[in-house]
Design a protein around this motif. Sequence first.
Motif, PDB file in Angstrom:
ATOM      1  N   PHE A   1       0.866  -1.177   0.000  1.00  0.00           N
ATOM      2  CA  PHE A   1       0.000   0.000   0.000  1.00  0.00           C
ATOM      3  C   PHE A   1       0.903   1.227   0.000  1.00  0.00           C
ATOM      4  O   PHE A   1       2.100   1.132   0.291  1.00  0.00           O
ATOM      5  CB  PHE A   1      -0.931   0.028   1.224  1.00  0.00           C
ATOM      6  CG  PHE A   1      -0.297  -0.497   2.492  1.00  0.00           C
ATOM      7  CD1 PHE A   1       0.749   0.180   3.122  1.00  0.00           C
ATOM      8  CD2 PHE A   1      -0.721  -1.691   3.054  1.00  0.00           C
ATOM      9  CE1 PHE A   1       1.335  -0.306   4.275  1.00  0.00           C
ATOM     10  CE2 PHE A   1      -0.132  -2.188   4.211  1.00  0.00           C
ATOM     11  CZ  PHE A   1       0.887  -1.499   4.825  1.00  0.00           C
ATOM     12  N   LEU A   2       0.361   2.362  -0.363  1.00  0.00           N
ATOM     13  CA  LEU A   2       1.096   3.621  -0.264  1.00  0.00           C
ATOM     14  C   LEU A   2       1.064   4.068   1.195  1.00  0.00           C
ATOM     15  O   LEU A   2      -0.011   4.222   1.784  1.00  0.00           O
ATOM     16  CB  LEU A   2       0.445   4.684  -1.147  1.00  0.00           C
ATOM     17  CG  LEU A   2       1.046   6.096  -1.057  1.00  0.00           C
ATOM     18  CD1 LEU A   2       2.454   6.127  -1.642  1.00  0.00           C
ATOM     19  CD2 LEU A   2       0.144   7.106  -1.749  1.00  0.00           C
ATOM     20  N   VAL A   3       2.223   4.270   1.803  1.00  0.00           N
ATOM     21  CA  VAL A   3       2.289   4.742   3.189  1.00  0.00           C
ATOM     22  C   VAL A   3       2.310   6.270   3.164  1.00  0.00           C
ATOM     23  O   VAL A   3       3.253   6.885   2.667  1.00  0.00           O
ATOM     24  CB  VAL A   3       3.534   4.202   3.915  1.00  0.00           C
ATOM     25  CG1 VAL A   3       3.540   4.686   5.364  1.00  0.00           C
ATOM     26  CG2 VAL A   3       3.562   2.679   3.869  1.00  0.00           C
ATOM     27  N   VAL A   4       1.265   6.875   3.702  1.00  0.00           N
ATOM     28  CA  VAL A   4       1.155   8.329   3.780  1.00  0.00           C
ATOM     29  C   VAL A   4       1.507   8.725   5.212  1.00  0.00           C
ATOM     30  O   VAL A   4       0.837   8.306   6.156  1.00  0.00           O
ATOM     31  CB  VAL A   4      -0.264   8.804   3.415  1.00  0.00           C
ATOM     32  CG1 VAL A   4      -0.332  10.336   3.422  1.00  0.00           C
ATOM     33  CG2 VAL A   4      -0.668   8.255   2.047  1.00  0.00           C
ATOM     34  N   HIS A   5       2.551   9.526   5.371  1.00  0.00           N
ATOM     35  CA  HIS A   5       3.085   9.768   6.708  1.00  0.00           C
ATOM     36  C   HIS A   5       3.612  11.186   6.828  1.00  0.00           C
ATOM     37  O   HIS A   5       3.657  11.963   5.873  1.00  0.00           O
ATOM     38  CB  HIS A   5       4.218   8.777   7.011  1.00  0.00           C
ATOM     39  CG  HIS A   5       5.450   8.981   6.185  1.00  0.00           C
ATOM     40  ND1 HIS A   5       6.542   9.698   6.633  1.00  0.00           N
ATOM     41  CD2 HIS A   5       5.772   8.587   4.918  1.00  0.00           C
ATOM     42  CE1 HIS A   5       7.476   9.718   5.700  1.00  0.00           C
ATOM     43  NE2 HIS A   5       7.038   9.056   4.635  1.00  0.00           N
ATOM     44  N   GLY A   6       4.055  11.521   8.059  1.00  0.00           N
ATOM     45  CA  GLY A   6       4.725  12.776   8.346  1.00  0.00           C
ATOM     46  C   GLY A   6       5.986  12.487   9.132  1.00  0.00           C
ATOM     47  O   GLY A   6       6.791  11.655   8.757  1.00  0.00           O
ATOM     48  N   HIS A   7       6.178  13.211  10.258  1.00  0.00           N
ATOM     49  CA  HIS A   7       7.212  12.953  11.258  1.00  0.00           C
ATOM     50  C   HIS A   7       8.601  13.441  10.862  1.00  0.00           C
ATOM     51  O   HIS A   7       9.286  14.072  11.656  1.00  0.00           O
ATOM     52  CB  HIS A   7       7.258  11.469  11.609  1.00  0.00           C
ATOM     53  CG  HIS A   7       8.248  11.116  12.676  1.00  0.00           C
ATOM     54  ND1 HIS A   7       8.203  11.679  13.938  1.00  0.00           N
ATOM     55  CD2 HIS A   7       9.309  10.255  12.678  1.00  0.00           C
ATOM     56  CE1 HIS A   7       9.194  11.164  14.672  1.00  0.00           C
ATOM     57  NE2 HIS A   7       9.870  10.324  13.930  1.00  0.00           N
ATOM     58  N   THR A   8       9.054  13.137   9.660  1.00  0.00           N
ATOM     59  CA  THR A   8      10.378  13.555   9.209  1.00  0.00           C
ATOM     60  C   THR A   8      10.233  14.821   8.378  1.00  0.00           C
ATOM     61  O   THR A   8       9.719  14.790   7.262  1.00  0.00           O
ATOM     62  CB  THR A   8      11.056  12.447   8.394  1.00  0.00           C
ATOM     63  OG1 THR A   8      11.221  11.291   9.217  1.00  0.00           O
ATOM     64  CG2 THR A   8      12.412  12.898   7.879  1.00  0.00           C
ATOM     65  N   ALA A   9      10.679  15.931   8.952  1.00  0.00           N
ATOM     66  CA  ALA A   9      10.441  17.234   8.338  1.00  0.00           C
ATOM     67  C   ALA A   9      11.276  17.420   7.074  1.00  0.00           C
ATOM     68  O   ALA A   9      12.481  17.153   7.051  1.00  0.00           O
ATOM     69  CB  ALA A   9      10.758  18.344   9.338  1.00  0.00           C
ATOM     70  N   LEU A  10      10.615  17.892   6.021  1.00  0.00           N
ATOM     71  CA  LEU A  10      11.252  18.210   4.748  1.00  0.00           C
ATOM     72  C   LEU A  10      10.923  19.651   4.373  1.00  0.00           C
ATOM     73  O   LEU A  10      10.042  20.273   4.966  1.00  0.00           O
ATOM     74  CB  LEU A  10      10.735  17.277   3.646  1.00  0.00           C
ATOM     75  CG  LEU A  10      10.905  15.772   3.843  1.00  0.00           C
ATOM     76  CD1 LEU A  10      10.234  15.023   2.692  1.00  0.00           C
ATOM     77  CD2 LEU A  10      12.380  15.398   3.928  1.00  0.00           C
ATOM     78  N   ASP A  11      11.617  20.164   3.378  1.00  0.00           N
ATOM     79  CA  ASP A  11      11.296  21.505   2.884  1.00  0.00           C
ATOM     80  C   ASP A  11       9.929  21.537   2.220  1.00  0.00           C
ATOM     81  O   ASP A  11       9.251  22.559   2.237  1.00  0.00           O
ATOM     82  CB  ASP A  11      12.357  21.979   1.886  1.00  0.00           C
ATOM     83  CG  ASP A  11      13.703  22.257   2.543  1.00  0.00           C
ATOM     84  OD1 ASP A  11      13.715  22.503   3.775  1.00  0.00           O
ATOM     85  OD2 ASP A  11      14.722  22.212   1.848  1.00  0.00           O
ATOM     86  N   HIS A  12       9.550  20.422   1.631  1.00  0.00           N
ATOM     87  CA  HIS A  12       8.241  20.334   0.973  1.00  0.00           C
ATOM     88  C   HIS A  12       7.808  18.871   0.931  1.00  0.00           C
ATOM     89  O   HIS A  12       8.648  17.959   0.974  1.00  0.00           O
ATOM     90  CB  HIS A  12       8.286  20.925  -0.438  1.00  0.00           C
ATOM     91  CG  HIS A  12       9.400  20.381  -1.291  1.00  0.00           C
ATOM     92  ND1 HIS A  12       9.330  19.158  -1.926  1.00  0.00           N
ATOM     93  CD2 HIS A  12      10.622  20.878  -1.574  1.00  0.00           C
ATOM     94  CE1 HIS A  12      10.446  18.935  -2.582  1.00  0.00           C
ATOM     95  NE2 HIS A  12      11.259  19.966  -2.381  1.00  0.00           N
TER      96      HIS A  12
END
Length: 252
Positions: free
Chosen positions: A190-201
Amino acid sequence: MQTYAIGDIHGQYDLMMGAFELISADRARDGSAESPVVVLGDLCDRGPKSAQVIAHLHDAQKNGENIVVIKGNHDRMFSTFLDDPFARDPRLRAELSWLHPRLGGPKTLESYGLREPGNRPLDQVHAEALEAVPPEIRAWHAGLPLTYRRGEALFVHAGIAPGVPLEAQKEDDLLWIRSTFLTDTRDHGFLVVHGHTALDHATHYGNRLNLDSSAGYGGPVTAAVIEGRDAWLLTPQGRQKMVLQKVPETTP
């Protein structure tokens, strides 16, 4: 099947409301009122209005809005502090505590009206926090789910341990994992949609989609819409198709 998602918020109430406005505009043009909005956790810490963020999302769910709110590691740290101010999150580095400015816990307590929570006796701060956070809000925030599965996407705060069945995933990994997940190129089913690790975009890597655009460090709160394994950023000009990027070889 389409699903809206909002990345890490970190107390940025105004930016969160802007993300919801983009979702409302997209629903009017291309979407459906039946499509849920999934908030990927880290409602609190670092930003100035954590209390307002938490209260808004709690009230929206209570009023029947189609919103799913996932627990983030910062949400767990806040709940842990309210349960026991001397307890430590098992994945937190030894030299840090939730009340360290780097973690942003004091900003959360300040949003509930506490004065200088990082510079006063812990017992006193804890007692004031219990008075300030309504019991209903506290119970709701502590009981947020760890994952949400819909269609071809799995929504989770930090990610998953690669190769481990979903039912066997550990809470610590779902809230905190980085390197072994971020550098893994396999299809997870499945596509894992996540956050937690900050990126510029926000970035789509094919097997996963990171929506943490650094709201905790002065960046925006990102809203996106997912259909199958494709994703579009929501902008004031409309949908912007996300182009697949190469999985990084090292942890950001």
